[in-house]
Design an enzyme around this catalytic site. Structure first.
Site, PDB file in Angstrom:
ATOM      1  N   THR A 248     -86.929 -94.101   5.222  1.00  0.00           N
ATOM      2  CA  THR A 248     -85.688 -94.821   4.951  1.00  0.00           C
ATOM      3  C   THR A 248     -86.045 -96.130   4.274  1.00  0.00           C
ATOM      4  OG1 THR A 248     -84.750 -93.971   7.021  1.00  0.00           O
ATOM      5  CG2 THR A 248     -83.647 -95.875   6.066  1.00  0.00           C
ATOM      6  N   ARG A 276     -77.515 -82.507   9.955  1.00  0.00           N
ATOM      7  CA  ARG A 276     -77.765 -83.689  10.796  1.00  0.00           C
ATOM      8  C   ARG A 276     -77.562 -84.967   9.972  1.00  0.00           C
ATOM      9  NH1 ARG A 276     -81.682 -88.215  10.537  1.00  0.00           N
ATOM     10  NH2 ARG A 276     -82.184 -88.828  12.651  1.00  0.00           N
ATOM     11  N   GLY A 278     -78.048 -89.077  10.263  1.00  0.00           N
ATOM     12  CA  GLY A 278     -78.738 -90.058  11.096  1.00  0.00           C
ATOM     13  C   GLY A 278     -77.950 -91.348  11.216  1.00  0.00           C
ATOM     14  N   ASP A 279     -78.665 -92.426  11.462  1.00  0.00           N
ATOM     15  CA  ASP A 279     -78.031 -93.733  11.641  1.00  0.00           C
ATOM     16  C   ASP A 279     -77.691 -94.403  10.309  1.00  0.00           C
ATOM     17  OD1 ASP A 279     -80.831 -93.904  11.177  1.00  0.00           O
ATOM     18  OD2 ASP A 279     -80.851 -95.970  11.891  1.00  0.00           O
ATOM     19  N   THR A 299     -85.070 -98.764  10.138  1.00  0.00           N
ATOM     20  CA  THR A 299     -85.763 -97.513   9.847  1.00  0.00           C
ATOM     21  C   THR A 299     -86.300 -96.983  11.178  1.00  0.00           C
ATOM     22  OG1 THR A 299     -87.925 -98.520   9.499  1.00  0.00           O
ATOM     23  CG2 THR A 299     -86.485 -98.379   7.580  1.00  0.00           C
ATOM     24  N   GLY A 300     -86.700 -95.715  11.180  1.00  0.00           N
ATOM     25  CA  GLY A 300     -87.204 -95.132  12.420  1.00  0.00           C
ATOM     26  C   GLY A 300     -86.215 -94.140  13.006  1.00  0.00           C
ATOM     27  N   GLY A 302     -83.343 -92.447  14.078  1.00  0.00           N
ATOM     28  CA  GLY A 302     -81.939 -92.789  13.912  1.00  0.00           C
ATOM     29  C   GLY A 302     -81.099 -92.569  15.148  1.00  0.00           C
TER      30      GLY A 302
HETATM   31  N1  GLY Z   1     -83.433 -93.803  10.397  1.00  0.00           N
HETATM   32  C1  GLY Z   1     -83.340 -92.675   9.586  1.00  0.00           C
HETATM   33  C2  GLY Z   1     -82.859 -91.483  10.276  1.00  0.00           C
HETATM   34  O1  GLY Z   1     -83.170 -91.282  11.448  1.00  0.00           O
HETATM   35  O2  GLY Z   1     -82.143 -90.715   9.689  1.00  0.00           O
END
Ligand code: GLY
Length: 401
Positions: A248, A276, A278-279, A299-300, A302
Site C-alpha cells: 500500500t 475482499r 481492505g482498510d 499500511t499493513g 487492513g
Molecule cells: N492495508 C492494506 C490492506 O490490508 O488492504
C-alpha cells in the site's frame, strides 16, 4: 535573540503580484504608493511576502521514497514540489502516488501488483481533500492502473464516497479511464503461480521439477490457513517484500498555508479472497483527514484498521492535542488490545502482523510509527531539506512472527 528577530525569509510565502489588478487596494499598498499613478508607464509587479502558517511537508510509507518508475522523482518529492508551487494539495499527492501505482517493479500497488486468489488484480483507493471537506474511494476495482485517480473522480463527479467492483469500473469507463483486461505483469503473474504451487503443490508443479517449498498439510500449524502461510513463506524466502504482502502507499501532505489532504492506494492483501476490500478505501480506517486537525493513513494488515477505525482514532487524538507520534502509538495500543484471537497472536501473545501509520498535524508536526520495527523499518518524508527516509517508531520489540 527573540523569536521575531529569528524570523527568516523561509517563514514567508513569496507571491508574485503580477496577477493583481492595477489600482486595487492591495496593489497600491504593496507598491507603497500613496495614490494610484496617473502615468501610463507600466507599474512593476511588486513581490509580496506573506507569513506562512506552517512548514510544508509530505509523508508516506517507504514506497513513496523507494520507487521512481524510471523517472527522477519519488512520490514525496513530486508531491512536495507541487504543493510548494501552489498546486492543489490533493492533486499534488495523487500525482505522487501515481508514480508507484504505474511502476511495474512495485508489486503492492496499481499496475503489476500482487493479484487475488484467482490471479486477478483488484485495487482499492481513497482520497480526502481537507479544505473542500470532500472524499472519494473505490474498492475491488479491476483494469485501471491508477485507482487513486478514479477515487478522485468519485469525489469530484458524484455525490457518493465509495464505488465498488463492476460499478466502480463502469464509472471509470464513463469518466474516460482506459480499462485494461489484465493489470498483471509477467513478474506478478509468475508470483501468483508460485503462490498457487505452494498452496496446492499436488496439482501445481514446479516447471523445473523442484522440491515442494511448503510443509505438507499434516506438518503445518492447524491454526494457519494454507493461503496465508504460503504467502508468508514467499516473504520469508525473499520472493516478495514484506511491504508488498499488504502493499500500500499512504501519502499525506500539508501546504505552506496549512491545508491538508491524503490518499491511500493499494492492491490490498496478496492473494486475498476475490471481493475482499481492505482498510484503504474505507474513510477512517486506512485514511482520515480533517483540515482543522491533521491526517493519518496506514499500511499493513487492513483488517486491524477496519476493526479499530485507526486513522479516525488518530485524528481524534490529534484533536485532543496529542503529538502525532503519541496519537499513532495510541492507535497501535488499541489494535494490540483488540487482537485476541490465537490465529493472530505470536508465541509471545502479541499481534503476529505489522501495521504502520503516517501522521501529520495542523502545526506540521509528523510521525511514522509501527507495531514492530521489522520488515520495512523506514518511512518517507519530504520537507524543504529534501526527501529522507527516517526510521519508524515501534510500539513493540522484535518481529511479528
Ligand atoms: N492495508 C492494506 C490492506 O490490508 O488492504
Amino acid at each position: 535573540m527573540s523569536d521575531s528577530m529569528a524570523t527568516s525569509r523561509r517563514d514567508f510565502i513569496r507571491f508574485t503580484a503580477a496577477g493583481l489588478a492595477l489600482g486595487s487596494p492591495l496593489n497600491t499598498l504593496a507598491a507603497g504608493s500613496a495614490a494610484p499613478s496617473a502615468s501610463l508607464a507600466p507599474i512593476r509587479a511588486p513581490e509580496l511576502l506573506i507569513r506562512r502558517a506552517v512548514s510544508p511537508l509530505v509523508i508516506s510509507d517507504y514506497s513513496g521514497f523507494e520507487f521512481r518508475n524510471g523517472g527522477t522523482e519519488n512520490a514525496v518529492e513530486h508531491a512536495f514540489r507541487r504543493i510548494t508551487a501552489g498546486d492543489d494539495v490533493l492533486d499534488a499527492l495523487i500525482g505522487g502516488v501515481n508514480i508507484p501505482e504505474l511502476d511495474p517493479t512495485e508489486n503492492g500497488i496499481g499496475y503489476g501488483a500482487l493479484a487475488n486468489a484467482d490471479g486477478v488484480i483488484q485495487l482499492d483507493a481513497s482520497c480526502m481533500h481537507g479544505p473542500k471537506r470532500r472524499a472519494g474511494a473505490v474498492a475491488c476495482l479491476e483494469g485501471v492502473r491508477t485507482p487513486s485517480l478514479v477515487a478522485r473522480a468519485v469525489m469530484d463527479y458524484t455525490d457518493h464516497h465509495l464505488l465498488v467492483g463492476e460499478g466502480a469500473q463502469e464509472f471509470a469507463r464513463a469518466m474516460g479511464f482506459t480499462i485494461e483486461d489484465d493489470l498483471n505483469t509477467e513478474s506478478s503473474r509468475k508470483l501468483w503461480r508460485e503462490w498457487k504451487r505452494r498452496v496446492d503443490p499436488a496439482h501445481w508443479l514446479s516447471p523445473d521439477g523442484g522440491e515442494r517449498t511448503i510443509k505438507p498439510r499434516h506438518e503445518r500449524d492447524p491454526g494457519n490457513d494454507a493461503g496465508l502461510e504460503a504467502g508468508l513463506s514467499m516473504v520469508r524466502d525473499g520472493l516478495i517484500r514484506e511491504g508488498s504482502f499488504w502493499g500500500t502507499i499512504n501519502c499525506n501532505g500539508i501546504t505552506p498555508s496549512g491545508d491538508i489532504a491524503g490518499v491511500t492506494t493499494t492492491s490490498g492483501l496478496a492473494w486475498k479472497i476475490p471481493g475482499r476490500a481492505g482498510d484503504s478505501p474505507i474513510l477512517g480506517a486506512g485514511l482520515y483527514v480533517d483540515n482543522d486537525v491533521g491526517a493519518a493513513g496506514s499500511t499493513g494488515r487492513g483488517e486491524a484498521n477496519l476493526y479499530n477505525l485507526s486513522s479516525f482514532l488518530i485524528v481524534e487524538s490529534l484533536r485532543r492535542g496529542m503529538h502525532p507520534k503519541d496519537a499513532g502509538l495510541e492507535a497501535l495500543k488499541r489494535i494490540r488490545a483488540n487482537t485476541v484471537e490465537s490465529r493472530l497472536l505470536n508465541d509471545r501473545g502479541e499481534p503476529n502482523f505489522n501495521v504502520r501509520f503516517f501522521v501529520i498535524d495542523k502545526q506540521g508536526r509528523h510521525a511514522g510509527v509501527a507495531m514492530y520495527h521489522s520488515g520495512e523499518t523506514k518511512f518517507a518524508l519530504c520537507t524543504e531539506n529534501g526527501a529522507s527516509a527516517p526510521e519508524l517508531e515501534p510500539l513493540l520489540q522484535g518481529d511479528p512472527q
